[in-house]
Write an enzyme that holds these catalytic residues in place. Structure first.
Site, PDB file in Angstrom:
ATOM      1  N   VAL A   1       0.803  -1.213   0.000  1.00 43.22           N
ATOM      2  CA  VAL A   1       0.000   0.000   0.000  1.00 43.22           C
ATOM      3  C   VAL A   1       0.843   1.273   0.000  1.00 43.22           C
ATOM      4  O   VAL A   1       0.322   2.356  -0.274  1.00 43.22           O
ATOM      5  CB  VAL A   1      -0.966  -0.010   1.207  1.00 43.22           C
ATOM      6  CG1 VAL A   1      -0.227   0.310   2.506  1.00 43.22           C
ATOM      7  CG2 VAL A   1      -2.134   0.936   0.995  1.00 43.22           C
ATOM      8  N   TYR A   2       2.138   1.163   0.293  1.00 42.95           N
ATOM      9  CA  TYR A   2       2.985   2.354   0.280  1.00 42.95           C
ATOM     10  C   TYR A   2       3.098   2.892  -1.146  1.00 42.95           C
ATOM     11  O   TYR A   2       3.718   2.278  -2.017  1.00 42.95           O
ATOM     12  CB  TYR A   2       4.381   2.035   0.817  1.00 42.95           C
ATOM     13  CG  TYR A   2       4.462   1.703   2.291  1.00 42.95           C
ATOM     14  CD1 TYR A   2       3.388   1.890   3.149  1.00 42.95           C
ATOM     15  CD2 TYR A   2       5.638   1.197   2.837  1.00 42.95           C
ATOM     16  CE1 TYR A   2       3.473   1.576   4.496  1.00 42.95           C
ATOM     17  CE2 TYR A   2       5.736   0.890   4.191  1.00 42.95           C
ATOM     18  CZ  TYR A   2       4.649   1.081   5.007  1.00 42.95           C
ATOM     19  OH  TYR A   2       4.741   0.763   6.347  1.00 42.95           O
ATOM     20  N   SER A   3       2.476   4.049  -1.377  1.00 40.22           N
ATOM     21  CA  SER A   3       2.474   4.696  -2.699  1.00 40.22           C
ATOM     22  C   SER A   3       2.021   3.739  -3.795  1.00 40.22           C
ATOM     23  O   SER A   3       2.573   3.729  -4.894  1.00 40.22           O
ATOM     24  CB  SER A   3       3.855   5.283  -3.016  1.00 40.22           C
ATOM     25  OG  SER A   3       4.211   6.269  -2.066  1.00 40.22           O
ATOM     26  N   ASN A   4       1.023   2.916  -3.442  1.00 43.64           N
ATOM     27  CA  ASN A   4       0.400   2.000  -4.408  1.00 43.64           C
ATOM     28  C   ASN A   4       1.427   1.107  -5.099  1.00 43.64           C
ATOM     29  O   ASN A   4       1.383   0.902  -6.320  1.00 43.64           O
ATOM     30  CB  ASN A   4      -0.397   2.785  -5.452  1.00 43.64           C
ATOM     31  CG  ASN A   4      -1.393   1.922  -6.198  1.00 43.64           C
ATOM     32  OD1 ASN A   4      -1.942   0.969  -5.646  1.00 43.64           O
ATOM     33  ND2 ASN A   4      -1.617   2.227  -7.470  1.00 43.64           N
TER      34      ASN A   4
ATOM     35  N   LYS B   1       4.176  -5.975   3.726  1.00 41.66           N
ATOM     36  CA  LYS B   1       2.864  -6.107   4.367  1.00 41.66           C
ATOM     37  C   LYS B   1       1.778  -6.021   3.305  1.00 41.66           C
ATOM     38  O   LYS B   1       1.944  -5.352   2.287  1.00 41.66           O
ATOM     39  CB  LYS B   1       2.678  -4.994   5.405  1.00 41.66           C
ATOM     40  CG  LYS B   1       3.731  -5.011   6.500  1.00 41.66           C
ATOM     41  CD  LYS B   1       3.528  -3.904   7.520  1.00 41.66           C
ATOM     42  CE  LYS B   1       3.832  -2.526   6.957  1.00 41.66           C
ATOM     43  NZ  LYS B   1       5.252  -2.338   6.589  1.00 41.66           N
TER      44      LYS B   1
END
Length: 344
Positions: free
Chosen positions: A61-64, A87
């Protein structure tokens, strides 16, 4: 660099690990944290490896997905020199299969992460949040499959309630599946809620803590104080709405103690705050982040020395808060405290 066993596993991790949420940063949250491109990311990885920091933490999810992609490029050609923790579980799109930890979603998410990272396995997979819609039996069975096929080496969780961690361990034991060995948690001098339930659970169940935001969402950097408001350019202006809350007077009381200990030791405020965490039970590794090399090198100065018992006592007293029920009477009432002196 000191290395510790990760929970009850045989995996040895450095006491400091590097969080890559700043890699490829985009959007209001991750863009405010940092925007390291592949060139800068490679340099930060170089500095980490020189210091013995071999564990790199990221998430889909970090910056997609951009964080995973930039990390994969930065470690290209030296995969055997690093440990990768990623994750999954938070939404990556608007579709019904784009979030959660169902068998279909989890397998697809891991395969996507492996492609972005440019590797055939991750060393640690952590479930980013508790998904109440997926049966725990399905979840743990899927983790067993991912580990058996070699795509994942060890499994853990992040931001989970204690009862669900315990349930997962019981189901793993009953079926002969791998147990959870790590919990990525928020823990800092201004956020000690981890100690009430999750820390004793971790000690009992062999679940090591990987600590995120050890500087309390950037509040313990030494730039903020009683007479020093949040400075211009601080990411707190854009991201404070996402941060774990803290009461102002409590924050300043902790900062006062940190500054006193920092002056006494000749260390920086962040170094003292991180060093305190490294003395706490169940902590396997503290995840540090940095937008540039200078910040990274300052964080690396948190190891190789130790706070004195007196200095630890000062920080303990300044950061102490009364825990919520049912822990409150064990601190307030003599009869309760006598039953469990370790909880006082």
């Amino acid at each position: 660099m000191e290395y510790r066993q990760l929970g009850s596993s045989g995996l040895r991790v450095p006491v400091l690990s590097f969080g890559t949420a700043t890699f490829g940063g985009t959007g209001p949250l991750f863009g405010a944290w940092g925007r390291s491109d592949e060139t800068e990311a490679r340099r930060l990885v170089d500095v980490c490896l020189e210091a013995g920091v071999t564990l790199f933490d990221t998430a889909d999810v970090y910056s997609n997905g951009a964080s995973e992609s930039v990390l994969g490029a930065a470690i290209k050609g030296r995969r055997d020199d690093v440990l990768i923790s990623t994750k999954t579980g938070l939404p990556m799109g608007d579709g019904p299969q784009d979030w959660g930890t169902s068998r279909a979603r989890l397998i697809r998410a891991v395969e996507a992460s492996l492609r972005r990272l440019g590797t055939d396995h991750v060393d640690i997979l952590q479930l980013h949040a508790f998904d109440a819609s997926t049966p725990t039996e399905e979840l743990m069975g899927t983790l067993d499959t991912l580990i058996a096929t070699g795509k994942v080496r060890y499994a853990g969780v992040s931001n989970y309630p204690g009862w669900q961690v315990m349930k997962a361990q019981g189901i793993a034991d009953r079926n002969g599946w791998p147990r959870l060995v790590t919990h990525q948690v928020y823990y800092s001098l201004i956020g000690r809620a981890y100690e009430a339930d999750l820390m004793p659970l971790g000690a009992d169940q062999g679940v090591g803590a990987l600590v995120w935001s050890p500087l309390g969402w950037g509040r313990l950097t030494g730039r903020i104080g009683r007479n020093r408001p949040v400075p211009e350019g601080s990411r707190l202006h854009d991201t404070e709405q996402f941060a774990p809350p803290v009461e102002a007077e409590h924050l300043y009381r902790v900062i006062d103690a940190l500054e006193a200990v920092a002056e006494e030791t000749g260390r920086t405020v962040p170094q003292v705050a991180i060093n305190w965490l490294l003395r706490r039970p169940t902590v396997a590794s503290v995840i540090v982040g940095a937008r540039n090399e200078a910040q990274l090198r300052d964080n690396l100065g948190a190891v190789g020395w130790a706070l004195s018992p007196g200095q630890i006592a000062i920080l303990d007293a300044a950061s102490d808060v009364l825990p919520p029920y049912p822990h409150t009477p064990y601190r307030q009432q003599e009869g309760f405290a006598r039953l469990n002196p370790a909880l006082v």
